[in-house]
Design a protein around this motif. Sequence first.
Motif, PDB file in Angstrom:
ATOM      1  N   ALA A   1      51.466 -35.621  33.206  1.00 34.86           N
ATOM      2  CA  ALA A   1      52.639 -36.081  33.656  1.00 34.86           C
ATOM      3  C   ALA A   1      54.018 -35.836  32.859  1.00 34.86           C
ATOM      4  CB  ALA A   1      52.559 -37.740  33.527  1.00 34.86           C
ATOM      5  N   ARG A   2      53.705 -34.734  32.046  1.00 31.37           N
ATOM      6  CA  ARG A   2      54.995 -34.217  31.231  1.00 31.37           C
ATOM      7  C   ARG A   2      54.773 -33.011  30.861  1.00 31.37           C
ATOM      8  NH1 ARG A   2      55.252 -34.289  25.910  1.00 31.37           N
ATOM      9  NH2 ARG A   2      57.296 -34.454  24.728  1.00 31.37           N
ATOM     10  N   ILE A   3      55.895 -32.133  30.895  1.00 31.59           N
ATOM     11  CA  ILE A   3      56.091 -30.708  30.262  1.00 31.59           C
ATOM     12  C   ILE A   3      57.360 -30.787  29.569  1.00 31.59           C
ATOM     13  CG2 ILE A   3      56.760 -28.426  30.919  1.00 31.59           C
ATOM     14  CD1 ILE A   3      54.832 -28.635  33.648  1.00 31.59           C
ATOM     15  N   ASN A   4      57.109 -30.161  28.293  1.00 34.82           N
ATOM     16  CA  ASN A   4      58.032 -30.095  27.396  1.00 34.82           C
ATOM     17  C   ASN A   4      58.081 -28.494  26.898  1.00 34.82           C
ATOM     18  OD1 ASN A   4      58.565 -30.570  23.801  1.00 34.82           O
ATOM     19  ND2 ASN A   4      60.295 -31.120  25.207  1.00 34.82           N
ATOM     20  N   VAL A   5      59.589 -28.166  26.912  1.00 32.35           N
ATOM     21  CA  VAL A   5      59.737 -26.705  26.420  1.00 32.35           C
ATOM     22  C   VAL A   5      60.734 -27.013  25.536  1.00 32.35           C
ATOM     23  CG1 VAL A   5      60.358 -24.371  27.057  1.00 32.35           C
ATOM     24  CG2 VAL A   5      59.214 -25.721  28.617  1.00 32.35           C
ATOM     25  N   VAL A   6      60.562 -26.359  24.311  1.00 30.47           N
ATOM     26  CA  VAL A   6      61.442 -26.197  23.059  1.00 30.47           C
ATOM     27  C   VAL A   6      61.630 -24.921  22.487  1.00 30.47           C
ATOM     28  CG1 VAL A   6      62.037 -27.277  20.929  1.00 30.47           C
ATOM     29  CG2 VAL A   6      60.665 -28.341  22.377  1.00 30.47           C
ATOM     30  N   ASP A   7      62.912 -24.337  22.299  1.00 28.21           N
ATOM     31  CA  ASP A   7      63.241 -23.017  21.775  1.00 28.21           C
ATOM     32  C   ASP A   7      64.344 -23.139  20.956  1.00 28.21           C
ATOM     33  OD1 ASP A   7      66.170 -22.622  22.804  1.00 28.21           O
ATOM     34  OD2 ASP A   7      65.099 -22.986  24.593  1.00 28.21           O
ATOM     35  N   ASN A   8      64.495 -22.159  19.860  1.00 23.29           N
ATOM     36  CA  ASN A   8      65.485 -22.253  18.807  1.00 23.29           C
ATOM     37  C   ASN A   8      66.142 -21.216  19.219  1.00 23.29           C
ATOM     38  OD1 ASN A   8      63.940 -20.058  18.264  1.00 23.29           O
ATOM     39  ND2 ASN A   8      63.939 -20.594  16.024  1.00 23.29           N
ATOM     40  N   GLY A   9      66.840 -20.980  20.494  1.00 27.12           N
ATOM     41  CA  GLY A   9      68.020 -20.096  20.926  1.00 27.12           C
ATOM     42  C   GLY A   9      69.573 -20.425  20.544  1.00 27.12           C
ATOM     43  N   ILE A  10      70.132 -19.911  21.288  1.00 23.88           N
ATOM     44  CA  ILE A  10      71.726 -20.310  21.294  1.00 23.88           C
ATOM     45  C   ILE A  10      72.196 -21.577  21.378  1.00 23.88           C
ATOM     46  CG2 ILE A  10      72.353 -19.452  23.508  1.00 23.88           C
ATOM     47  CD1 ILE A  10      74.564 -17.982  22.300  1.00 23.88           C
ATOM     48  N   GLY A  11      71.268 -22.386  22.463  1.00 27.67           N
ATOM     49  CA  GLY A  11      71.635 -23.739  22.617  1.00 27.67           C
ATOM     50  C   GLY A  11      72.941 -23.706  23.491  1.00 27.67           C
ATOM     51  N   MET A  12      72.954 -25.035  24.093  1.00 28.61           N
ATOM     52  CA  MET A  12      74.251 -25.232  25.081  1.00 28.61           C
ATOM     53  C   MET A  12      75.052 -26.333  24.527  1.00 28.61           C
ATOM     54  SD  MET A  12      72.119 -25.244  28.531  1.00 28.61           S
ATOM     55  CE  MET A  12      70.704 -26.046  28.129  1.00 28.61           C
ATOM     56  N   SER A  13      76.527 -25.964  24.770  1.00 27.03           N
ATOM     57  CA  SER A  13      77.541 -27.191  24.495  1.00 27.03           C
ATOM     58  C   SER A  13      77.460 -27.815  25.736  1.00 27.03           C
ATOM     59  CB  SER A  13      78.752 -26.366  24.118  1.00 27.03           C
ATOM     60  OG  SER A  13      79.176 -25.816  25.482  1.00 27.03           O
ATOM     61  N   ARG A  14      78.296 -29.102  25.348  1.00 30.83           N
ATOM     62  CA  ARG A  14      78.466 -30.180  26.452  1.00 30.83           C
ATOM     63  C   ARG A  14      79.128 -29.478  27.461  1.00 30.83           C
ATOM     64  NH1 ARG A  14      79.343 -35.698  26.687  1.00 30.83           N
ATOM     65  NH2 ARG A  14      80.637 -36.543  28.132  1.00 30.83           N
ATOM     66  N   GLU A  15      79.965 -28.495  27.368  1.00 28.27           N
ATOM     67  CA  GLU A  15      80.528 -27.833  28.478  1.00 28.27           C
ATOM     68  C   GLU A  15      79.421 -27.012  29.306  1.00 28.27           C
ATOM     69  OE1 GLU A  15      84.289 -24.625  29.306  1.00 28.27           O
ATOM     70  OE2 GLU A  15      84.027 -25.469  27.290  1.00 28.27           O
ATOM     71  N   ASP A  16      78.820 -26.135  28.461  1.00 25.82           N
ATOM     72  CA  ASP A  16      77.841 -25.245  29.402  1.00 25.82           C
ATOM     73  C   ASP A  16      76.715 -26.295  30.106  1.00 25.82           C
ATOM     74  OD1 ASP A  16      78.496 -23.055  27.776  1.00 25.82           O
ATOM     75  OD2 ASP A  16      77.293 -23.480  26.288  1.00 25.82           O
ATOM     76  N   LEU A  17      76.284 -27.474  29.576  1.00 29.40           N
ATOM     77  CA  LEU A  17      75.382 -28.284  30.327  1.00 29.40           C
ATOM     78  C   LEU A  17      76.292 -28.746  31.580  1.00 29.40           C
ATOM     79  CD1 LEU A  17      73.970 -30.150  27.448  1.00 29.40           C
ATOM     80  CD2 LEU A  17      72.622 -28.922  28.894  1.00 29.40           C
ATOM     81  N   ARG A  18      77.349 -29.097  31.575  1.00 24.09           N
ATOM     82  CA  ARG A  18      78.082 -29.694  32.328  1.00 24.09           C
ATOM     83  C   ARG A  18      78.351 -28.700  33.675  1.00 24.09           C
ATOM     84  NH1 ARG A  18      81.250 -34.100  33.404  1.00 24.09           N
ATOM     85  NH2 ARG A  18      81.079 -34.775  31.192  1.00 24.09           N
TER      86      ARG A  18
ATOM     87  N   ASP B   1      65.791 -28.332  23.986  1.00 23.67           N
ATOM     88  CA  ASP B   1      64.488 -29.102  24.093  1.00 23.67           C
ATOM     89  C   ASP B   1      64.483 -29.895  25.673  1.00 23.67           C
ATOM     90  OD1 ASP B   1      62.704 -31.275  24.430  1.00 23.67           O
ATOM     91  OD2 ASP B   1      62.563 -31.554  22.155  1.00 23.67           O
ATOM     92  N   VAL B   2      63.726 -29.504  26.472  1.00 22.03           N
ATOM     93  CA  VAL B   2      63.789 -29.755  27.841  1.00 22.03           C
ATOM     94  C   VAL B   2      62.538 -30.725  28.174  1.00 22.03           C
ATOM     95  CG1 VAL B   2      63.799 -29.073  30.202  1.00 22.03           C
ATOM     96  CG2 VAL B   2      65.081 -27.894  28.671  1.00 22.03           C
ATOM     97  N   THR B   3      62.513 -31.807  28.519  1.00 24.70           N
ATOM     98  CA  THR B   3      61.329 -32.511  28.867  1.00 24.70           C
ATOM     99  C   THR B   3      61.476 -32.997  30.384  1.00 24.70           C
ATOM    100  OG1 THR B   3      61.062 -33.453  26.793  1.00 24.70           O
ATOM    101  CG2 THR B   3      60.039 -34.632  28.503  1.00 24.70           C
ATOM    102  N   ALA B   4      60.407 -32.565  31.000  1.00 22.17           N
ATOM    103  CA  ALA B   4      60.303 -32.948  32.537  1.00 22.17           C
ATOM    104  C   ALA B   4      59.104 -33.924  32.770  1.00 22.17           C
ATOM    105  CB  ALA B   4      60.184 -31.663  33.399  1.00 22.17           C
ATOM    106  N   VAL B   5      59.448 -35.223  33.148  1.00 17.70           N
ATOM    107  CA  VAL B   5      58.474 -36.353  33.525  1.00 17.70           C
ATOM    108  C   VAL B   5      58.040 -36.064  35.221  1.00 17.70           C
ATOM    109  CG1 VAL B   5      57.826 -38.599  33.451  1.00 17.70           C
ATOM    110  CG2 VAL B   5      59.223 -37.650  31.683  1.00 17.70           C
ATOM    111  N   MET B   6      56.975 -35.838  35.481  1.00 17.57           N
ATOM    112  CA  MET B   6      56.324 -35.577  36.946  1.00 17.57           C
ATOM    113  C   MET B   6      56.729 -36.968  37.651  1.00 17.57           C
ATOM    114  SD  MET B   6      55.715 -32.428  36.565  1.00 17.57           S
ATOM    115  CE  MET B   6      56.965 -32.350  35.055  1.00 17.57           C
TER     116      MET B   6
END
Length: 204
Positions: A65-82, A164-169
């Motif tokens: 019921a859940r998939i989680n993907v975590v990386d230590n890359g460049i990341g995203m700012s609030r502006e990037d996400l939006r 860190d991205v978590t998707a709940v099915m």
Amino acid sequence: MTNAGEKIPFAVDISRMIGLLAEQIYPSPFALLRENVQNSFDAILMRKHLGHDFQPKIDVTIEPARINVVDNGIGMSREDLRNHFWKAGSSSKNTADARAAGVVGTFGIGAMANFGIAEELVVVSESAQSGERTRCRAQRSTLSVTENCIDFEVIPTRGVPGTDVTAVMQTDKQINVPEAVAYISSFVAYLEIPVTVNGNVVSG
């Protein structure tokens, strides 16, 4: 009686539209795994391009019921996400720096890949450039283009860039774990950076 001069807005059922688009774009229900891992790999390439000294890694956890993907890359700012992750069709990777880093994903699919089979998506990201750490969350059933439907929260910085991205099915779209593990393992088999799936290294 209808007024002859009346106008109405063009309405879109966002949840249904995303489902239809996902079916057309992605031949496999496991595509969200591929897209999220691809984004993680690109984020690592971008951070390397900045000249940071770090040990790149991608950790994937797959449950029914859940998939989680975590990386230590460049990341995203609030502006990037939006402006990019939560905005279908927009990509932060269509830049000279991104091309120089060798990123692959440039289509701007962002969150949409997840909502093909996920009901809830939670993203926590810390930007290696701005240092800000943001948590955001959305549910497929309440997505809207006219109402505010994505929760944003600024949280304390940890000094550790990445995402860190978590998707709940959705309840009727549970994951077949062995099949999903085999799918993503074949996709990352030749990557030179460590990718772990449920605790086992599957890349390299």
